[in-house]
Design a protein around this motif. Sequence first.
Motif, PDB file in Angstrom:
ATOM      1  N   ILE A  23      -0.263  -1.682  -2.054  1.00  0.00           N
ATOM      2  CA  ILE A  23      -1.414  -0.826  -2.343  1.00  0.00           C
ATOM      3  C   ILE A  23      -2.529  -1.625  -3.009  1.00  0.00           C
ATOM      4  O   ILE A  23      -3.717  -1.472  -2.671  1.00  0.00           O
ATOM      5  CB  ILE A  23      -0.982   0.365  -3.218  1.00  0.00           C
ATOM      6  N   ALA A  24      -2.168  -2.498  -3.944  1.00  0.00           N
ATOM      7  CA  ALA A  24      -3.186  -3.339  -4.578  1.00  0.00           C
ATOM      8  C   ALA A  24      -3.853  -4.241  -3.553  1.00  0.00           C
ATOM      9  O   ALA A  24      -5.065  -4.473  -3.606  1.00  0.00           O
ATOM     10  CB  ALA A  24      -2.558  -4.180  -5.696  1.00  0.00           C
ATOM     11  N   LEU A  86      -3.669  -1.406   8.869  1.00  0.00           N
ATOM     12  CA  LEU A  86      -2.552  -2.287   9.216  1.00  0.00           C
ATOM     13  C   LEU A  86      -1.608  -2.472   8.024  1.00  0.00           C
ATOM     14  O   LEU A  86      -0.378  -2.437   8.175  1.00  0.00           O
ATOM     15  CB  LEU A  86      -3.085  -3.635   9.682  1.00  0.00           C
ATOM     16  N   LEU A  87      -2.165  -2.676   6.836  1.00  0.00           N
ATOM     17  CA  LEU A  87      -1.333  -2.803   5.641  1.00  0.00           C
ATOM     18  C   LEU A  87      -0.537  -1.523   5.395  1.00  0.00           C
ATOM     19  O   LEU A  87       0.656  -1.573   5.062  1.00  0.00           O
ATOM     20  CB  LEU A  87      -2.207  -3.120   4.424  1.00  0.00           C
ATOM     21  N   LEU A 137      -2.317   5.214  -1.662  1.00  0.00           N
ATOM     22  CA  LEU A 137      -3.150   4.187  -1.027  1.00  0.00           C
ATOM     23  C   LEU A 137      -4.459   4.771  -0.529  1.00  0.00           C
ATOM     24  O   LEU A 137      -5.547   4.227  -0.795  1.00  0.00           O
ATOM     25  CB  LEU A 137      -2.373   3.540   0.126  1.00  0.00           C
ATOM     26  N   GLY A 138      -4.380   5.892   0.194  1.00  0.00           N
ATOM     27  CA  GLY A 138      -5.595   6.503   0.728  1.00  0.00           C
ATOM     28  C   GLY A 138      -6.545   6.974  -0.362  1.00  0.00           C
ATOM     29  O   GLY A 138      -7.768   6.822  -0.251  1.00  0.00           O
ATOM     30  N   THR A 139      -5.977   7.538  -1.428  1.00  0.00           N
ATOM     31  CA  THR A 139      -6.823   8.019  -2.529  1.00  0.00           C
ATOM     32  C   THR A 139      -7.557   6.869  -3.204  1.00  0.00           C
ATOM     33  O   THR A 139      -8.760   6.971  -3.499  1.00  0.00           O
ATOM     34  CB  THR A 139      -5.954   8.769  -3.556  1.00  0.00           C
ATOM     35  N   LEU A 140      -6.858   5.774  -3.463  1.00  0.00           N
ATOM     36  CA  LEU A 140      -7.497   4.639  -4.120  1.00  0.00           C
ATOM     37  C   LEU A 140      -8.565   3.999  -3.228  1.00  0.00           C
ATOM     38  O   LEU A 140      -9.616   3.583  -3.720  1.00  0.00           O
ATOM     39  CB  LEU A 140      -6.439   3.601  -4.504  1.00  0.00           C
TER      40      LEU A 140
END
Length: 540
Positions: A23-24, A86-87, A137-140
């Motif tokens: 995520i980072a 992709l990630l 992930l999407g929120t960040l």
Amino acid sequence: MSRFWPLLSARWRRDVLQLTIWIAGAVLLAVSAVVGVRGAFPSETDRATLLATAVANPVVLLFRGLPSGTDEAAFAAFVILPFIALLAALMSTFLAVRHTRGDEDAGRAELIAATPAGRDIPLVATVTHGILANGVLGTLVTLVCLAVGFAGPGSGLMGLASALTGIAFLGLGLVAAQLAASARTANAIGVWAVLLSYLACGLGNALGTPSADLRRMTSAPLAWLSPFGWAENTRPYDSDAAGTLAPFAAAIVIALLLAFALSRARDLGDAFLPSRPGHATASAALSGPIGLVWREARGSLLGWTVGGAIVGVMSTRLASAISDVGDSIPSVQALLRSLASQGSLAQGAIEVFFTLAGVLAACAGIQTVLRARQDEVAGLAEPVRAAGVGPIRWVGAYLMVAVVAVLACLAAAAAGAAVGQLATDASQTDLILHAAVAAVGQAVAALTLVIGATIVVVIRPRLSLPAGWALVGIATVVGLFGPLFGFADTAVDVSPFASAPRLDGEAFDLRGGGWLLTVTVAGLAIALTAARRRELAPER
């Protein structure tokens, strides 16, 4: 539900480090893209020129998003959305296999199934875990886009498209885990599905219809067969077409229903694609650890080698086309030369393609080295070590096959480049030499990363998988895309792929070859020295 929450909590605790890295990485990629776009393409004219280049040269669209106009935010989405998606896809595929087939391989699933949790609740916990991870992930990603001043609807689509792509491949990973007989095979199925889907989207974009002003591209039908195509056709910050996300609903529901149906239809530990029975007697090649590792790795090695050959053919077949485009669009020359050397534009194109071949070679080598940790966890290393194989010999077997994997992938790329050039123009062979030198340089770069992954396997085995893939991921982003993101030259040169020796015009440029070889030799000494005292660590 009282049985569900402990399982979900256990998954979060096990995955906290891996998810943090994934995520980072996605968030940092988004930030880097925005900074790079504002630094390298500050004006609308700059962005329009690059979009015209991408539309005029389909090769660019194989590795980029869908052109959707010259607005700064839309241009940033074109640059970075495919890689964030992709990630998310890779993160979700590995997560799905880890908590299903991986737990079966380790014997944990059998213990949990013997409790009142049964077979379904652990799978529900894994699905929830994957959805939550992609939601974070999407929120960040959305918050990052909002923080840099991009519009709300487009920012929301950026995050939502990335998360839904991850959830779609979460479902695919769960299906693969039911079909395959081992976590290794399931991960291989998932990764190849992700890569083929990404390639299908790129080809669909490349074969699409450009607008009259060369600032937009309408995808060909092939792109609509890929979740990446659905995500890119949302066109964040342009048309904000949220309706193109509709196929995700059907794909996710079908994949999850299929995963649950397959789970109920098979016995624990069984598979719909069972392993082939072995021969009654072992061949002479299996009398030592190297032969055993080769037997395990030869299938994936063949796949990476074929990929290297394809990249090699593309490098020379398309180099002349890129050169023709660059003659009419000066910005292309500046772009490729920022990614490569100061030689001809065709040479610059070959260097870019062979950097990609180096990435494939590093992946092949690192995957082979990481098999040591996977065999250790699965209990396969103990009988090998008990047969009189010392720790250095055990680690060295994986490392030697990894070196073969790297060299085979890049040799195939060099051979493919020769075939592509001879098929295009047999009278011009200078690009063949350039490709061969680039292959040697990228071999040095790939081996540096393989040694780094080996050190992690030996010293910190429990971090092997996340750290090993993080090495190649960071090196790829910095080395291949750093110039586009506006990274400083000193930062880009840290990546082995960017520092690899190459031809600069007609002269050989060692570049960072000296420090790469030094790091590789020193790393090898560290790995083998540490291996002497290493105990087996089978627990995850």
